[in-house]
Design a protein around this motif. Structure first.
Motif, mmCIF file in Angstrom:
data_model
loop_
_atom_site.group_PDB
_atom_site.id
_atom_site.type_symbol
_atom_site.label_atom_id
_atom_site.label_comp_id
_atom_site.label_asym_id
_atom_site.label_seq_id
_atom_site.Cartn_x
_atom_site.Cartn_y
_atom_site.Cartn_z
ATOM 1 N N UNK A 271 0.799 -1.203 0.000
ATOM 2 C CA UNK A 271 0.000 0.000 0.000
ATOM 3 C C UNK A 271 0.841 1.267 0.000
ATOM 4 N N UNK A 272 2.081 1.205 0.401
ATOM 5 C CA UNK A 272 2.899 2.406 0.468
ATOM 6 C C UNK A 272 3.323 2.887 -0.921
ATOM 7 N N UNK A 273 3.392 1.968 -1.900
ATOM 8 C CA UNK A 273 3.783 2.393 -3.248
ATOM 9 C C UNK A 273 2.760 3.342 -3.863
ATOM 10 N N UNK A 274 1.462 3.069 -3.801
ATOM 11 C CA UNK A 274 0.504 4.038 -4.342
ATOM 12 C C UNK A 274 0.552 5.369 -3.592
ATOM 13 N N UNK A 275 0.754 5.332 -2.282
ATOM 14 C CA UNK A 275 0.844 6.578 -1.506
ATOM 15 C C UNK A 275 2.062 7.394 -1.927
ATOM 16 N N UNK A 276 3.184 6.714 -2.171
ATOM 17 C CA UNK A 276 4.388 7.403 -2.637
ATOM 18 C C UNK A 276 4.159 8.021 -4.009
ATOM 19 N N UNK A 277 3.472 7.324 -4.877
ATOM 20 C CA UNK A 277 3.178 7.818 -6.216
ATOM 21 C C UNK A 277 2.256 9.036 -6.136
ATOM 22 N N UNK A 278 1.258 8.963 -5.281
ATOM 23 C CA UNK A 278 0.340 10.096 -5.104
ATOM 24 C C UNK A 278 1.103 11.305 -4.562
ATOM 25 N N UNK A 279 1.983 11.096 -3.600
ATOM 26 C CA UNK A 279 2.780 12.183 -3.030
ATOM 27 C C UNK A 279 3.687 12.804 -4.092
ATOM 28 N N UNK A 280 4.273 11.978 -4.931
ATOM 29 C CA UNK A 280 5.136 12.465 -6.006
ATOM 30 C C UNK A 280 4.333 13.294 -7.003
ATOM 31 N N UNK A 281 3.187 12.792 -7.402
ATOM 32 C CA UNK A 281 2.334 13.517 -8.351
ATOM 33 C C UNK A 281 1.883 14.845 -7.744
ATOM 34 N N UNK A 282 1.486 14.833 -6.478
ATOM 35 C CA UNK A 282 1.072 16.074 -5.814
ATOM 36 C C UNK A 282 2.231 17.067 -5.725
ATOM 37 N N UNK A 283 3.413 16.585 -5.450
ATOM 38 C CA UNK A 283 4.583 17.463 -5.389
ATOM 39 C C UNK A 283 4.855 18.107 -6.750
ATOM 40 N N UNK A 284 4.740 17.330 -7.822
ATOM 41 C CA UNK A 284 4.961 17.860 -9.172
ATOM 42 C C UNK A 284 3.884 18.886 -9.520
ATOM 43 N N UNK A 285 2.642 18.578 -9.205
ATOM 44 C CA UNK A 285 1.544 19.504 -9.481
ATOM 45 C C UNK A 285 1.736 20.794 -8.688
ATOM 46 N N UNK A 286 2.115 20.673 -7.426
ATOM 47 C CA UNK A 286 2.362 21.842 -6.592
ATOM 48 C C UNK A 286 3.499 22.690 -7.172
ATOM 49 N N UNK B 192 5.238 27.165 -7.765
ATOM 50 C CA UNK B 192 6.613 27.633 -7.909
ATOM 51 C C UNK B 192 6.866 28.246 -9.286
ATOM 52 N N UNK B 193 6.444 27.622 -10.334
ATOM 53 C CA UNK B 193 6.694 28.124 -11.679
ATOM 54 C C UNK B 193 6.097 29.519 -11.887
ATOM 55 N N UNK B 194 4.851 29.772 -11.515
ATOM 56 C CA UNK B 194 4.330 31.143 -11.656
ATOM 57 C C UNK B 194 5.091 32.167 -10.813
ATOM 58 N N UNK B 195 5.528 31.783 -9.626
ATOM 59 C CA UNK B 195 6.303 32.710 -8.794
ATOM 60 C C UNK B 195 7.617 33.066 -9.483
ATOM 61 N N UNK B 196 8.279 32.081 -10.069
ATOM 62 C CA UNK B 196 9.525 32.343 -10.798
ATOM 63 C C UNK B 196 9.279 33.239 -12.006
ATOM 64 N N UNK B 197 8.177 33.019 -12.705
ATOM 65 C CA UNK B 197 7.853 33.848 -13.870
ATOM 66 C C UNK B 197 7.537 35.282 -13.441
ATOM 67 N N UNK B 198 6.762 35.448 -12.371
ATOM 68 C CA UNK B 198 6.459 36.790 -11.869
ATOM 69 C C UNK B 198 7.730 37.520 -11.453
ATOM 70 N N UNK B 199 8.630 36.806 -10.801
ATOM 71 C CA UNK B 199 9.891 37.414 -10.397
ATOM 72 C C UNK B 199 10.689 37.860 -11.619
ATOM 73 N N UNK B 200 10.688 37.053 -12.644
ATOM 74 C CA UNK B 200 11.419 37.392 -13.878
ATOM 75 C C UNK B 200 10.836 38.647 -14.520
ATOM 76 N N UNK B 201 9.497 38.755 -14.554
ATOM 77 C CA UNK B 201 8.855 39.933 -15.126
ATOM 78 C C UNK B 201 9.094 41.174 -14.267
ATOM 79 N N UNK B 202 9.306 40.998 -12.989
ATOM 80 C CA UNK B 202 9.558 42.118 -12.085
ATOM 81 C C UNK B 202 10.937 42.732 -12.309
ATOM 82 N N UNK B 203 11.807 42.038 -13.021
ATOM 83 C CA UNK B 203 13.164 42.535 -13.219
ATOM 84 C C UNK B 203 13.215 43.844 -13.999
#
Length: 169
Positions: free
Chosen positions: A1-16, A21-32
């Motif tokens: 059962x831990x393998x599906x939980x690890x996969x879900x955590x990985x997918x959630x981390x990538x989505x997060x 993070x990506x929009x924050x980096x883009x906003x920072x770049x535009x602020x330059x």
């Protein structure tokens, strides 16, 4: 059962990562670009301090550290970012040049002969204004900035007719 939980955590981390993070980096770049305007204003403020120093002492200082406690210019947009000031006085300390790496373009530069406030520029005669434009192609006012796209910014002979007068970045 831990393998599906690890996969879900990985997918959630990538989505997060993608959603947050990506929009924050883009906003920072535009602020330059905004940081560059602020950086240019700080260069003008420092240029004014240097001219005041010369009025009081008859010459420009050997280093920025003679008038400030740091040789960096810092600006704030979301958070503070700083850039090293490259300052070079003339041999007789009667002139100086400055340059700084910008946040978007390669280099912002400052020369007391062609950098001025809008008020100072309005007091120039038409002949003096035309002479500066003919010599340099630009007058840099305090509410704008003068960048160069050259990696070695001194290569533009119109703006930098005597490249040895300018600091090496």
């Amino acid at each position: 059962m831990s393998k599906p939980n690890n996969l879900i955590a990985l997918v959630l981390a990538i989505v997060l990562l993608i959603i947050v993070v990506l929009p924050i980096l883009l906003l920072d770049r535009f602020a330059n670009e905004d940081r560059d305007y602020k950086l240019s204003k700080e260069m003008h403020r420092l240029g004014k301090e240097l001219r005041e120093y010369k009025k009081q002492n008859g010459k420009y200082p050997e280093t920025i550290l003679q008038i400030r406690n740091s040789d960096k210019l810092c600006v704030n947009h979301f958070y503070t970012k700083c850039r090293q000031i490259f300052y070079k006085p003339s041999n007789d300390f009667q002139d100086f040049k400055m340059a700084v790496h910008s946040f978007t373009w390669l280099v912002l530069y400052y020369d007391p002969e062609r950098f001025m406030t809008a008020e100072e520029e309005s007091q120039l005669s038409q002949q003096a204004r035309e002479k500066l434009y003919k010599k340099y192609g630009v007058i840099c006012l305090d509410h704008f900035f003068c960048p160069t796209d050259e990696k070695d910014y001194r290569k533009d002979r119109k703006k930098f007719s005597n490249p040895d007068e300018w600091p090496i970045l």
